[in-house]
Design a protein around this motif. Structure first.
Motif, PDB file in Angstrom:
ATOM      1  N   SER A 233       2.420  14.516  -8.767  1.00  6.92           N
ATOM      2  CA  SER A 233       1.069  14.425  -9.321  1.00  6.92           C
ATOM      3  C   SER A 233       0.124  14.043  -8.200  1.00  6.92           C
ATOM      4  N   ASN A 234      -1.151  13.851  -8.548  1.00  3.37           N
ATOM      5  CA  ASN A 234      -2.100  13.439  -7.502  1.00  3.37           C
ATOM      6  C   ASN A 234      -1.956  11.962  -7.128  1.00  3.37           C
ATOM      7  N   GLY A 256      -1.374  18.683  -7.237  1.00  5.32           N
ATOM      8  CA  GLY A 256      -2.311  17.796  -6.532  1.00  5.32           C
ATOM      9  C   GLY A 256      -1.627  16.788  -5.632  1.00  5.32           C
ATOM     10  N   THR A 257      -0.344  17.013  -5.336  1.00  6.29           N
ATOM     11  CA  THR A 257       0.394  16.125  -4.440  1.00  6.29           C
ATOM     12  C   THR A 257      -0.209  16.183  -3.032  1.00  6.29           C
ATOM     13  N   ALA A 258      -0.362  14.997  -2.397  1.00 10.25           N
ATOM     14  CA  ALA A 258      -0.842  14.969  -1.008  1.00 10.25           C
ATOM     15  C   ALA A 258       0.355  14.960  -0.069  1.00 10.25           C
TER      16      ALA A 258
END
Ligand SMILES: [Zn+2]
Length: 418
Positions: A233-234, A256-258
């Protein structure tokens, strides 16, 4: 108390920078006369920049600098790092952490995203400085469920007992998919979701990690496996992400993973080349990190910017890849926005997370293309003054308390290596 950085070069103009509390309130020439009560920080022959954001660190590993060079990741971890780390005492975590903080102050890092054991000792080390950080509680059960369950309890206790000081955030760590049972991965997923906590994890660092994951999990890559567990997820920051398939790239983008690029570590351990352009083209949020001091071997983010840019250019035989401005933005404003540090730019309204570069250093001469000098020429040793959240941590190359930390960390390192 008000502070004024006097006569520093910002972009192409010599200015004064007014700091009130933690915040930059005004940037303009000749402010000092209007504020006779302000403490003056000499900015002559310096250029002002935002301090740098390190997306992936293992701070106390400063004590292990130089141990196990020139080995492959799996052997390096299993035969060198983990045995040495098993000898760490509380003192080692603390003084190794303090030494890393000294290095970050010295070389211009204003915020770091930490992954290591005993995070309460890193928090204690942070009490001695105003540096900003995200300190993450780690779960790494080495595929033993009983160990995992004990770590879950410790994790709950950490979050019940810990209050983070201003500028410091708390989060969780899953070391990786290959060092955790499925149960631990799911437990952290749920724990972090309930409390809206970030999760920091190593993902697809080596080809071997991906192969082993595929054979253990019905053909799924680490990214696919994490997605199947609903873990991405983010709120997730994935370190390394070197070996990614088209499907992996799509999953990272849609969740939305960084991701964190660690070029020095990836080159030293011969892990491979981070697919920068493929990630950027899909708008995956990208950070830059040093990794720990045994796989880098320093925490110098200026050097890391240069390595990141050069690695992309040579790997794809394309000098236009990853420009100086692009990597500089990733290491400053981009990182600051992902972590919500409040800094990342030297302008009114931002938190005063500022470094002053020494323009008398040969590496900063001539000063007509400052971003180029920062990325391709200067090193962290050219940082002259460091201000974090309005507090002066280093002034004119002097860091208060450095000798004590050098001595204590040296004692710890000698004992570990004996
Ligand atoms: Zn790492």
């Amino acid at each position: 108390m008000k502070k004024i950085i006097q006569n520093t070069l910002l972009g192409s103009e010599i200015v004064d920078i007014l700091i009130e509390g933690r915040t930059i309130t005004k940037v303009s020439p000749a402010l000092a006369a209007e504020h006779p009560d302000a403490r003056i920080i000499n900015g002559e022959n310096t250029a002002a920049f935002p301090s740098l954001i390190n997306g992936h660190t293992h701070s106390p590993m400063t004590l292990l600098r130089g141990a196990g060079d020139d080995m492959a990741l799996k052997e390096w971890l299993e035969n060198c790092m983990w045995p040495l780390e098993s000898r760490f005492t509380d003192e080692d975590f603390y003084w190794g952490g303090r030494m890393a903080l000294m290095e970050m102050v010295r070389t211009g890092t204003g915020f770091f995203n930490e992954m290591y054991f005993n995070p309460h000792l890193m928090l204690k080390a942070l009490e001695k400085t105003n540096l900003k950080a995200r300190i993450n509680f780690p779960v790494m059960d080495l595929n033993d469920l009983e160990t995992g369950k004990k770590m879950w309890k410790d994790c709950e206790r950490f979050f019940t007992e810990t209050e983070a000081p201003e500028g410091v955030q708390l989060g969780t760590v899953l070391h990786s998919v290959y060092t955790n049972t499925r149960e631990s991965l799911e437990w952290i997923r749920d724990f972090a979701a309930e409390r809206e906590l970030p999760i920091h994890i190593h993902v697809s660092e080596t080809a071997r990690e991906v192969e082993e994951c595929r054979s253990a999990n019905g053909g799924m890559s680490p990214v696919e496996y994490l997605k199947s567990l609903n873990l991405l997820s983010n709120r997730v920051i994935a370190a390394h992400t070197v070996h990614l398939s088209e499907n992996d790239l799509a999953i990272l983008a849609e969740t939305g993973t960084a991701v964190v690029h660690n070029p020095a570590s990836n080159m030293k351990l011969a892990s491979g080349v981070f697919p920068y352009k493929a990630l950027r083209d899909r708008n995956v949020p990208i950070l830059l990190g040093t990794d720990g001091a045994s796989s880098n071997n320093n925490l110098d983010m200026l050097e890391e910017m240069k390595l990141a840019a050069l690695l992309q250019k040579v790997s794809f035989e394309d000098p236009t890849r990853l420009s100086a401005q692009e990597i500089f933005d990733i290491a400053t404003i981009g990182g600051a926005e992902i972590f919500g540090t409040g800094g990342g730019a030297v302008e009114p309204g931002k938190e005063a997370d500022i470094i002053l570069m020494d323009l008398k250093s040969p590496a900063m001469f001539p000063a007509w293309n400052l971003i180029s000098n920062m990325v391709y020429s200067a090193s962290g040793m050219d940082v002259k003054t460091h201000i974090s959240g309005g507090a002066v941590l280093m002034e004119n190359f002097e860091i208060p308390g450095y000798d004590k930390v050098f001595e204590e960390a040296g004692r710890c390192a000698r004992r570990l290596m004996s």
